[in-house]
Design a protein around this motif. Structure first.
Motif, mmCIF file in Angstrom:
data_model
loop_
_atom_site.group_PDB
_atom_site.id
_atom_site.type_symbol
_atom_site.label_atom_id
_atom_site.label_comp_id
_atom_site.label_asym_id
_atom_site.label_seq_id
_atom_site.Cartn_x
_atom_site.Cartn_y
_atom_site.Cartn_z
ATOM 1 N N SER A 26 0.621 -1.401 0.106
ATOM 2 C CA SER A 26 0.086 0.059 -0.025
ATOM 3 C C SER A 26 0.711 1.279 0.079
ATOM 4 C CB SER A 26 -1.030 -0.011 1.375
ATOM 5 O OG SER A 26 -1.847 -1.289 1.335
ATOM 6 N N VAL A 27 1.718 1.289 0.719
ATOM 7 C CA VAL A 27 2.678 2.499 1.047
ATOM 8 C C VAL A 27 3.726 2.595 -0.433
ATOM 9 C CG1 VAL A 27 4.612 3.415 2.185
ATOM 10 C CG2 VAL A 27 2.811 2.224 3.484
ATOM 11 N N LEU A 151 -5.501 -6.546 -2.303
ATOM 12 C CA LEU A 151 -4.262 -5.573 -2.738
ATOM 13 C C LEU A 151 -4.875 -4.681 -3.773
ATOM 14 C CD1 LEU A 151 -1.525 -8.436 -3.258
ATOM 15 C CD2 LEU A 151 -1.756 -6.938 -1.384
ATOM 16 N N SER A 152 -5.985 -5.087 -4.460
ATOM 17 C CA SER A 152 -6.469 -4.211 -5.718
ATOM 18 C C SER A 152 -7.049 -3.111 -4.935
ATOM 19 C CB SER A 152 -7.398 -5.096 -6.496
ATOM 20 O OG SER A 152 -6.613 -5.790 -7.224
ATOM 21 N N GLY A 280 -14.420 -1.022 -8.166
ATOM 22 C CA GLY A 280 -14.078 -2.089 -8.737
ATOM 23 C C GLY A 280 -13.511 -3.538 -7.951
ATOM 24 N N ALA A 281 -12.341 -2.890 -7.213
ATOM 25 C CA ALA A 281 -11.800 -3.907 -6.370
ATOM 26 C C ALA A 281 -12.961 -4.434 -5.255
ATOM 27 C CB ALA A 281 -10.472 -3.153 -5.667
ATOM 28 N N LEU A 282 -13.988 -3.387 -4.791
ATOM 29 C CA LEU A 282 -14.737 -3.983 -3.738
ATOM 30 C C LEU A 282 -15.913 -4.886 -4.412
ATOM 31 C CD1 LEU A 282 -15.220 -0.693 -1.765
ATOM 32 C CD2 LEU A 282 -13.872 -2.775 -0.911
ATOM 33 N N PHE A 283 -16.312 -4.529 -5.480
ATOM 34 C CA PHE A 283 -17.402 -5.255 -6.180
ATOM 35 C C PHE A 283 -16.796 -6.185 -7.165
ATOM 36 C CE2 PHE A 283 -19.430 -1.336 -4.409
ATOM 37 C CZ PHE A 283 -20.674 -1.986 -3.890
ATOM 38 N N ALA A 339 -10.761 -6.960 -14.473
ATOM 39 C CA ALA A 339 -9.991 -7.803 -15.462
ATOM 40 C C ALA A 339 -8.726 -8.022 -14.556
ATOM 41 C CB ALA A 339 -9.847 -6.987 -16.505
ATOM 42 N N GLY A 340 -7.966 -7.057 -13.924
ATOM 43 C CA GLY A 340 -6.502 -7.476 -13.597
ATOM 44 C C GLY A 340 -6.620 -8.412 -12.446
#
Length: 424
Positions: A26-27, A151-152, A280-283, A339-340
């Protein structure tokens, strides 16, 4: 279709070592965004670099993807990966500190920015390949999708905070001095990684005799080319990078010079993509569960690629033009994250543990080499055709790249498989 968000309940919230790895990434992700914006802005605002030099700068930042990808896969498979992650962080910190020092002494040149781009890019590629190989052993393959989704989330937050922070720092401190803040983030990341308590298992390839470069490359290519899931992912990544990295050399100069955005407005624009990426990362995991892994990957990839058309179609200047760029960020980043997550999870799941480094290296070398060509071609084409037509070609080419996956077994893949499970 309704996608409901649930509060985090996954077991990784109680996995201390994953949380340390997550904190480190994250950092450093925030720092990477400052570098991504800071180096070209230093070239544009401090050294008045023309588009051709920006194309060279973008290409040199991508060249390590080819060089490190050609050489590092076997090393990572035969080494303890956490030490490589820490070393890469410390190397990035040391290189970036030279930029503000040179600026303070009035010695900063494009040549130094070129060198910094190469060295930081090399360390970043090494970090990324080692990280992809390290994660499955740390959390277990059953939790890969959950780990990549988490991580996303922080990558998305970094996309929100990093460019906005970079824009503000560059206006307050000027671009070279803002890069000093970036260097500090890599030190913090190294400290978090040093706190991981679990002892890393012996490298899967430790018992192998040290191989030579061509043998390592051949091993990685063989795994990819014989897999009906990895092969289309590789071809899509390679073609997408060729066209997508036109934007790497042209986006900043197009936004500032053609559309009249200030560095702060540009930072806010890119940050809007971070907001979308966070959504997008959450859903994304819910979308993947509802549609299936392959269909979700393709749908998200098509929407993300098509959204880039808003960039060359942008009209007006300042805030009016910014609306088009924000639309591209909102759609492109959000669905791009989905997608990633899907593609990364497939790659980590179906690749044998002893080949994760070499497969990751080939995924960097091939697409990375074409990304470098794309960045150079973007700068050269813009000089002949103009920036706007070149960006239109880039958007259409990036969309067409998904055809490799559309007609492959990946399009029908419903859930993650494993190296022992043959793909459909």
């Amino acid at each position: 279709m309704k996608l409901r968000f649930r509060a985090p309940t996954g077991s990784l919230w109680r996995h201390g070592d994953f949380l340390r790895l997550w904190s480190a990434q994250s950092v450093s992700a925030v720092g990477a965004r400052i570098t991504r914006e800071g180096l070209p802005l230093a070239a544009v605002l401090t050294l008045m670099a023309p588009p051709a030099q920006l194309g060279v700068l973008a290409a040199l930042s991508l060249a390590p993807g080819l060089i490190v990808g050609l050489t590092a896969g076997g090393l990572i498979d035969r080494s303890r990966r956490r030490g490589i992650l820490i070393g890469a962080d410390l190397a990035r910190m040391a290189v970036l500190l030279t930029v503000p020092v040179a600026a303070w002494l009035h010695l900063l040149t494009m040549a130094q920015l070129y060198i910094a781009a190469v060295l930081v890019g090399a360390a970043s590629v090494l970090f990324e390949i080692a990280d992809h190989a390290y994660l499955p052993g740390l959390v277990g393959r059953g939790q890969i999708l959950e780990a990549n989704a988490k991580l996303s989330v922080t990558d998305s937050i970094a996309e929100i905070a990093g460019p906005a922070l970079a824009g503000v720092l560059i206006q307050w401190l000027h671009a070279p001095m803002a890069i000093a803040v970036n260097a500090a983030t890599y030190l913090v990341s190294a400290l978090f990684l040093g706190g991981v308590r679990a002892r890393e298992a012996p490298p899967p390839a430790a018992a192998e005799a040290k191989s030579h470069l061509l043998a390592d490359l051949r091993a990685g290519v063989d795994v990819i080319w014989t897999s009906s899931l990895l092969r289309p992912l590789f071809l899509t990544a390679a073609t997408g990078n060729l066209f997508g990295y036109f934007f790497a050399s042209l986006y900043v100069v197009f936004a500032i010079r053609a559309l009249g955005l200030t560095p702060a407005l540009l930072g806010v624009t890119v940050a809007m993509g971070g907001v979308s990426a966070l959504v997008g990362a959450l859903f994304g995991p819910a979308m993947i569960r509802r549609l299936g892994l392959g269909p979700a990957y393709l749908l998200a990839g098509v929407i993300a690629a098509a959204s880039a058309l808003f960039i060359p179609l942008a009209q007006g200047t300042g805030l009016r033009a910014m609306v088009f760029l924000v639309l591209a960020q909102l759609l492109g980043d959000g669905f791009g994250v989905i997608a990633g997550v899907a593609s990364t999870s497939v790659r980590q799941s179906v690749t044998p543990p002893e080949s994760l480094g070499r497969v990751g290296a080939v995924f960097k070398a091939g697409p990375g080499g074409l990304a470098m060509i794309g960045a150079l071609a973007g700068g050269l084409l813009a000089g002949q055709l103009g920036i706007r037509p070149t960006l239109l070609i880039a958007a259409l080419g990036n969309l067409a790249a998904l055809a490799w996956c559309l007609f492959s077994p990946l399009a029908r893949l419903s859930a993650l498989t494993s190296p022992a499970t043959p793909p459909p």
